[in-house]
Design an enzyme around this catalytic site. Structure first.
Site, PDB file in Angstrom:
ATOM      1  N   GLN A   1       0.838  -1.200   0.000  1.00  0.00           N
ATOM      2  CA  GLN A   1       0.000   0.000   0.000  1.00  0.00           C
ATOM      3  C   GLN A   1       0.875   1.252   0.000  1.00  0.00           C
ATOM      4  O   GLN A   1       1.833   1.359   0.774  1.00  0.00           O
ATOM      5  CB  GLN A   1      -0.912   0.010   1.222  1.00  0.00           C
ATOM      6  CG  GLN A   1      -2.034  -1.009   1.172  1.00  0.00           C
ATOM      7  CD  GLN A   1      -3.178  -0.617   0.253  1.00  0.00           C
ATOM      8  OE1 GLN A   1      -3.213   0.477  -0.316  1.00  0.00           O
ATOM      9  NE2 GLN A   1      -4.132  -1.517   0.096  1.00  0.00           N
TER      10      GLN A   1
ATOM     11  N   CYS B   1     -10.039  -0.934  -4.418  1.00  0.00           N
ATOM     12  CA  CYS B   1      -9.436   0.355  -4.736  1.00  0.00           C
ATOM     13  C   CYS B   1     -10.143   1.021  -5.917  1.00  0.00           C
ATOM     14  O   CYS B   1      -9.709   2.081  -6.377  1.00  0.00           O
ATOM     15  CB  CYS B   1      -7.941   0.195  -5.041  1.00  0.00           C
ATOM     16  SG  CYS B   1      -7.589  -0.890  -6.439  1.00  0.00           S
TER      17      CYS B   1
END
Length: 468
Positions: free
Chosen positions: A297, A424
């Site tokens: 991330q 996402c």
């Protein structure tokens, strides 16, 4: 009402709202049109490029009048660089836009389910500036035959590059490394994406938020300039990096060879010029070894918020409440989620298609003393047929395009009680939720998490339960 527009027509209008990811819905006398890269409340002029689904679609020409929401930009590159979309807005207004985008998308599907669902709004990123732990800068020129640039693509351009030496979403170390590298290589050829000629391609910089460790990779082709003594040339560049006055500590400097025609950051061969080809980052008390190309991330502090949310959604499975459960972490990357779940499960099985990420996950589990994690390299669609264990809980964190339809069918076929889906790209999430609802699942809770301040990106976390 049918929109009456013609291709090439220049129109004026006011942006009513912005739908995910950056589709401005513009009210004009001729009807509603879609224009990208605008903000709610702006009065704009645009040229109609085509008509689709009863709406005109146009390209922004000028902002005739700023939005009442805008308070100015803190970045000298805003508007020219294509990286950020919301820098002229206060952070709370940006959060409001993203929250409404996700709410609208989810409501379009979930308001049709029988049971009630709860949308819990949006969680802010703990860090608003200098939050990124990874940047891929491109070499090029700002205009045809111009001087060497190193940075981000110019907004709306595939070829032109803006040198972002004052970028606000990274810290000063990134800016120092970028500035030094651009100056050092000034006069060196860069890879032309049309002619497929040139040497310099990308500069990859990764820096851990918790440990401060920095990994730097220069990506080039094998097309060296005629007079270049490549080994000496790169050694001098590396020595200059090590002499920079940085806040963090450089743990590795790499030279990556990439002769692919595609404009992607990948490795045909990687040489270590200094140190090692990885760095360490820490999340929620665990330590992770991260290599140059493995997924992690990009907002470490924001990732902690996201993973704490997922952990809370799973509920009593975490914290020793269900030590006999088998958990599948599908699309597991470097195994971050799997390792966070491991202390409360009998076994966690992570599946990831990128072999380098799987190797990193295995090593990270060993480093963290977790012996009930198994990581399998392969396509989720195929690997699910090979795993003998049956899951009691599934965590999904797929790439932007969501879960492959055939894999989704297999996942639903397990018939487990609860699943957590991290996305996402909320439009892909909504598409997959349609399938879940058609097959006996409902959403209990959903929340947006801002991992990417000032950009259009947004994460969403959803708790799914099987209907009784």
């Amino acid at each position: 009402m049918e929109v009456i527009v013609k291709k090439g027509q220049v129109l004026l209008g006011t942006v009513e709202r912005v739908d995910f990811p950056n589709k401005g819905i513009v009210d004009t006398p001729e009807g509603q049109c879609v224009v990208k890269n605008v903000l709610p409340g702006q009065k704009i002029s645009f040229v109609v490029q085509k008509k689709r689904n009863g709406r005109g679609e146009g390209r922004l020409l000028t902002v005739e009048e700023k939005s009442p929401l805008e308070t100015g930009s803190a970045c000298a590159h805003f508007g020219e660089c294509g990286g950020c979309a919301y820098l002229s807005l206060p952070y709370e207004k940006q959060l409001w836009i993203k929250e409404e985008q996700v709410r609208k998308l989810l409501s379009g599907v979930l308001d049709r389910q029988e049971g009630k669902w709860e949308f819990e709004g949006i969680k802010a990123s703990p860090a608003v500036e200098a939050y990124r732990n990874k940047m891929e800068f491109s070499f090029g020129d700002a205009y045809k035959d111009g001087p060497l640039s190193l940075g981000m693509h110019k907004r709306g351009s595939f070829y032109d590059i803006v040198t972002v030496n004052d970028c606000k979403i990274v810290d000063q170390d990134y800016r120092s490394i970028l500035t030094y590298t651009r100056e050092y290589f000034d006069g060196t050829s860069f890879y032309h994406r049309l002619r497929h000629e040139g040497y310099l391609r990308h500069l990859l910089v990764r820096k851990a938020a918790k440990t401060g460790e920095i990994l730097i990779a220069l990506v080039t082709t094998s097309q060296t300039d005629p007079d270049m003594q490549e080994k000496v040339f790169l050694e001098k560049w590396k020595d200059g990096l090590l002499n920079l006055d940085l806040i963090g500590k450089i743990t590795g400097v790499l030279h990556v060879l990439n002769d692919s025609v595609a404009d992607v950051v990948q490795s045909d061969r990687t040489d270590i010029l200094y140190g090692q080809d990885y760095f360490f980052e820490e999340l929620l008390g665990l330590r992770f070894k991260v290599s140059a190309f493995s997924f992690f991330q990009t907002n470490s502090l924001g990732a902690e918020v996201l993973y704490e949310t997922a952990r809370e959604y799973i509920g009593n499975l975490y914290g020793g409440g269900s030590p006999d459960k088998v958990v599948f972490d599908l699309y597991s990357g470097t195994g971050t989620i799997a390792q966070l779940m491991a202390p409360a499960a009998k076994k966690v099985i992570g599946v990831e298609i990128v072999e380098e990420a799987v190797e990193a996950a295995r090593e990270n589990a060993r480093l963290n003393g977790l012996h009930n994690c198994e990581f399998i390299a392969g396509d989720v669609l195929k690997v699910l047929d090979e795993i003998e264990e049956k899951p009691d809980m599934i965590i999904l964190d797929p790439p932007r395009d969501g879960v492959h339809p055939k894999a989704l069918k297999k996942i639903i076929g397990y018939g487990i009680e609860k699943m957590v889906y991290i996305s996402c790209k909320p439009t892909s999430l909504v598409r997959d939720l349609e399938v879940f609802l058609e097959n006996g699942y409902e959403v209990e809770r959903a929340v947006a998490v801002d991992q990417f301040p000032w950009t259009t990106g947004i994460e969403t976390c959803v708790l799914l339960s099987q209907m009784l």
